[in-house]
Design an enzyme around this catalytic site. Structure first.
Site, PDB file in Angstrom:
ATOM      1  N   CYS A  56      -4.022  -0.238   6.365  1.00 47.55           N
ATOM      2  CA  CYS A  56      -2.987   0.775   6.561  1.00 47.55           C
ATOM      3  C   CYS A  56      -3.122   1.494   7.897  1.00 47.55           C
ATOM      4  O   CYS A  56      -2.127   1.867   8.511  1.00 47.55           O
ATOM      5  CB  CYS A  56      -3.016   1.779   5.414  1.00 47.55           C
ATOM      6  SG  CYS A  56      -2.380   1.063   3.880  1.00 47.55           S
TER       7      CYS A  56
ATOM      8  N   HIS B 151       0.844  -1.187   0.000  1.00 47.75           N
ATOM      9  CA  HIS B 151       0.000   0.000   0.000  1.00 47.75           C
ATOM     10  C   HIS B 151       0.888   1.248   0.000  1.00 47.75           C
ATOM     11  O   HIS B 151       2.037   1.221   0.446  1.00 47.75           O
ATOM     12  CB  HIS B 151      -0.919  -0.003   1.214  1.00 47.75           C
ATOM     13  CG  HIS B 151      -1.890  -1.144   1.225  1.00 47.75           C
ATOM     14  ND1 HIS B 151      -3.242  -0.968   1.432  1.00 47.75           N
ATOM     15  CD2 HIS B 151      -1.715  -2.486   1.056  1.00 47.75           C
ATOM     16  CE1 HIS B 151      -3.858  -2.132   1.390  1.00 47.75           C
ATOM     17  NE2 HIS B 151      -2.948  -3.076   1.164  1.00 47.75           N
TER      18      HIS B 151
ATOM     19  N   GLU C 117       0.867   3.938   1.767  1.00 43.18           N
ATOM     20  CA  GLU C 117       1.322   4.347   3.088  1.00 43.18           C
ATOM     21  C   GLU C 117       2.510   3.492   3.538  1.00 43.18           C
ATOM     22  O   GLU C 117       3.481   4.006   4.096  1.00 43.18           O
ATOM     23  CB  GLU C 117       0.180   4.216   4.108  1.00 43.18           C
ATOM     24  CG  GLU C 117      -0.993   5.138   3.839  1.00 43.18           C
ATOM     25  CD  GLU C 117      -2.077   4.507   2.956  1.00 43.18           C
ATOM     26  OE1 GLU C 117      -3.257   4.822   3.174  1.00 43.18           O
ATOM     27  OE2 GLU C 117      -1.729   3.696   2.062  1.00 43.18           O
TER      28      GLU C 117
ATOM     29  N   CYS D 195      -7.076   2.746   4.074  1.00 41.96           N
ATOM     30  CA  CYS D 195      -7.894   1.567   4.361  1.00 41.96           C
ATOM     31  C   CYS D 195      -7.584   1.057   5.763  1.00 41.96           C
ATOM     32  O   CYS D 195      -6.618   1.480   6.410  1.00 41.96           O
ATOM     33  CB  CYS D 195      -7.631   0.471   3.328  1.00 41.96           C
ATOM     34  SG  CYS D 195      -5.986  -0.267   3.441  1.00 41.96           S
TER      35      CYS D 195
END
Length: 295
Positions: free
Chosen positions: A132, A102, A104, A129
């Site tokens: 994360c 992801h 992040e 999400c």
């Protein structure tokens, strides 16, 4: 510089695009922006701190590799030093979706690889999400981390993750990014193995003690390292190979240029990343040689 990044910079409003192009064209550019350079961009653009970070998100997202979703996410993490680190999501065809990175995670790992031990804030072009939010809750200083989204006021991570479950619930007081060394070593190790050992010594694995690291050598001889990042919720843990691939991606080196890979891990661990690493490399290119050392 890859075409997608150049295109994103050119699309920025003037005079920000010209100033950012100058930064990105510098020989030392490494998908980060120093605190001083960021201050210069603020003065030149007239944008606030938050608005400038949001404006730069398309440049971060231009590093995205998303052949499955074609959904491009960018993130910018600001370390305690004041330096900003770009990150973007990465997807890998031929393996499980949970091998994806992801945005992040990419930006946070980028900061970690380059020596940050804590983050001040993270800016993302889409709401984080649950995966994360949980990953970020493992961070050193997570209780103070601010999350900035476009067209919104900054909010604390814990406003996005109320009643969080984290390391302290499992009796762990050693957060992700905190400086550490696990004392792993090997005699007469080659340069690639030493890079993997150094990464393993930085890894965050308080739940399994699987201190492990990966080192990738590309066709030009550059070495990219990655360390394992465990999570209290287990599933958001980030494998060491992915962290090394993040480093490669943000250095603008293609996966097809991988020459060889080394995995080092603690022999006294309840889990192993050997099969996981073998499977990922098989999907990327079955001809990539993988060496392995359990210490």
């Amino acid at each position: 510089m890859r075409a997608s990044v150049l295109e994103a910079i050119h699309a920025l409003p003037a005079p920000l695009n010209e100033a950012m192009l100058e930064i990105a064209n510098a020989p030392q550019f490494d998908a980060t922006i120093s605190a001083d350079a960021f201050d210069s961009l603020k003065r030149l653009s007239g944008l606030s701190d938050a608005d400038l970070r949001v404006a730069l998100l398309p440049v971060a997202a231009a590093y995205s590799i998303a052949p499955i979703s074609t959904f491009y996410v960018g993130a910018i993490a600001r370390g305690n030093s004041g330096r900003l680190y770009f990150g973007a999501n990465m997807e890998f065809e031929g393996v499980q979706l949970n091998q994806s990175v992801h945005a992040e995670q990419s930006a946070i790992s980028h900061a970690w690889i380059k020596g940050e031990t804590s983050l001040k804030d993270i800016t993302i072009n889409y709401s984080p999400c649950g995966h994360c939010r949980q990953f970020m809750n493992e961070l050193n200083g997570a209780e103070h981390l601010e999350v900035q989204l476009p067209q919104r006021e900054a909010q604390s991570l814990h406003s996005y993750l109320p009643e969080p479950f984290g390391p302290s619930d499992l009796g762990i007081n050693e957060p992700l990014l905190a400086a550490k060394s696990h004392g792993l070593s090997a005699e007469d190790a080659c340069l690639l193995t030493n890079a993997a050992i150094l990464a393993a010594n930085m890894s965050h694995a308080p739940y399994t003690n699987n201190f492990c690291g990966v080192a990738i050598r590309d066709k030009s001889g550059q070495i990219f390292s990655g360390m394992y990042a465990e999570n209290a919720a287990f599933n958001p843990s980030l494998p060491p190979l992915q962290v090394a691939l993040i480093a490669m991606n943000l250095a603008d080196v293609a996966q097809k240029d991988i020459e060889e890979v080394m995995l080092v891990e603690n022999a006294n661990s309840s889990i192993s990343y050997l099969q996981d690493t073998q499977g990922m490399l098989e999907a990327l290119n079955p001809d990539i040689p993988l060496s392995y050392l359990a210490i």
